[in-house]
Scaffold this motif. Structure first.
Motif, mmCIF file in Angstrom:
data_model
loop_
_atom_site.group_PDB
_atom_site.id
_atom_site.type_symbol
_atom_site.label_atom_id
_atom_site.label_comp_id
_atom_site.label_asym_id
_atom_site.label_seq_id
_atom_site.Cartn_x
_atom_site.Cartn_y
_atom_site.Cartn_z
ATOM 1 N N UNK A 22 0.766 -1.422 0.147
ATOM 2 C CA UNK A 22 -0.097 -0.029 -0.075
ATOM 3 C C UNK A 22 0.931 1.246 -0.013
ATOM 4 N N UNK A 23 0.240 2.459 0.295
ATOM 5 C CA UNK A 23 1.049 3.696 0.139
ATOM 6 C C UNK A 23 1.968 3.740 1.399
ATOM 7 N N UNK A 24 1.541 3.233 2.753
ATOM 8 C CA UNK A 24 2.298 3.235 3.963
ATOM 9 C C UNK A 24 3.069 1.798 4.412
ATOM 10 N N UNK A 25 2.210 0.636 4.090
ATOM 11 C CA UNK A 25 2.918 -0.679 4.451
ATOM 12 C C UNK A 25 2.981 -1.582 3.342
ATOM 13 N N UNK A 26 3.812 -2.458 3.731
ATOM 14 C CA UNK A 26 3.954 -3.489 2.548
ATOM 15 C C UNK A 26 3.594 -5.009 3.477
ATOM 16 N N UNK A 27 3.050 -5.812 3.178
ATOM 17 C CA UNK A 27 2.758 -7.287 3.693
ATOM 18 C C UNK A 27 3.558 -8.226 3.071
ATOM 19 N N UNK A 28 4.486 -8.926 3.842
ATOM 20 C CA UNK A 28 5.592 -9.805 3.275
ATOM 21 C C UNK A 28 5.357 -11.297 3.915
ATOM 22 N N UNK A 29 5.839 -12.254 3.136
ATOM 23 C CA UNK A 29 5.737 -13.684 3.488
ATOM 24 C C UNK A 29 7.238 -14.246 3.352
ATOM 25 N N UNK A 30 7.700 -14.778 4.446
ATOM 26 C CA UNK A 30 9.041 -15.641 4.270
ATOM 27 C C UNK A 30 8.699 -17.150 4.893
ATOM 28 N N UNK A 31 8.440 -17.950 4.043
ATOM 29 C CA UNK A 31 8.121 -19.389 4.400
ATOM 30 C C UNK A 31 6.571 -19.121 4.818
ATOM 31 N N UNK A 32 6.454 -19.576 5.880
ATOM 32 C CA UNK A 32 5.056 -19.620 6.631
ATOM 33 C C UNK A 32 4.599 -18.129 7.332
ATOM 34 N N UNK A 33 5.710 -17.369 7.648
ATOM 35 C CA UNK A 33 5.597 -16.282 8.441
ATOM 36 C C UNK A 33 5.331 -15.027 7.588
ATOM 37 N N UNK A 34 4.201 -14.362 7.894
ATOM 38 C CA UNK A 34 3.819 -12.965 7.377
ATOM 39 C C UNK A 34 4.143 -12.250 8.388
ATOM 40 N N UNK A 35 4.575 -10.879 7.787
ATOM 41 C CA UNK A 35 4.754 -9.673 8.625
ATOM 42 C C UNK A 35 4.715 -8.451 7.979
ATOM 43 N N UNK A 36 4.504 -7.370 8.657
ATOM 44 C CA UNK A 36 4.523 -5.920 7.716
ATOM 45 C C UNK A 36 5.772 -5.141 7.986
ATOM 46 N N UNK A 37 6.038 -4.286 7.002
ATOM 47 C CA UNK A 37 7.005 -3.278 6.867
ATOM 48 C C UNK A 37 6.608 -1.996 6.464
#
Length: 172
Positions: free
Chosen positions: A10-25
């Motif tokens: 999005x404009x301010x956040x990115x949702x990522x996945x590494x393996x089975x872990x999802x997180x925001x940056x």
């Protein structure tokens, strides 16, 4: 090698996945700064603002993002801390001291927050943030702050636990 997938940006956040872990940056900032500021009268400076994700007003230490201003992406953390303190509370710090830093929510985001202690405060205006914010600054006497926080929580205002970390730094 670890493969990172971007699930959404999005404009301010990115949702990522590494393996089975999802997180925001964050897309638009390097980190956050949190300011612990006590006036000469023995008052801890706090801010209150509506936070959409929790659907309530939240009491917080003054804080903000580093590198989120166009043309100032390389802003130093102490410069951002001074700027945020002034914008949100209306107080200018004569001196800032780095306290500690780390991940405030390591299971949710890769963001780091760095605490600064503000000294030699001078009131320069009413604070309240910039035009996009609805910030109410508070100067709460340290003598009685726990009762004040409990009373506000009783009114439905959420209390950010970083306030208690800030009180630790004040009292050590």
């Amino acid at each position: 090698m670890t493969v990172e997938d971007t699930l959404h940006e999005g404009e301010f956040l990115r949702l990522k996945r590494v393996g089975t872990w999802e997180y925001a940056e964050r897309v638009n900032a390097r980190c956050a700064v949190v300011i612990v500021a006590v006036t000469d009268a023995g008052e801890l400076l706090l801010v209150e603002q509506p936070r959409q994700p929790v659907g309530a007003n939240v009491l917080e230490l003054p804080a903000g993002l580093v590198g989120d201003i166009d043309g100032a992406e390389d802003e130093e953390m102490a410069v951002a801390a001074a700027r945020e303190l002034e914008e949100e509370t209306g107080y200018r710090a004569g001196r800032l001291e780095f306290l500690a830093g780390g991940p405030p929510s390591a299971g949710l985001a890769n963001e780091a927050a760095y605490f600064y202690r503000a000294f030699d405060l001078q009131r320069i205006d009413a604070g309240g943030g910039d035009d996009s914010e609805q910030i109410t600054p508070h100067a709460v006497p340290l003598d009685g702050i726990e009762a004040w926080l409990a009373a506000r929580a009783g009114e439905g205002v959420l209390v950010d636990p970083k306030i208690y970390a800030g009180l630790y730094f004040v009292n050590r």
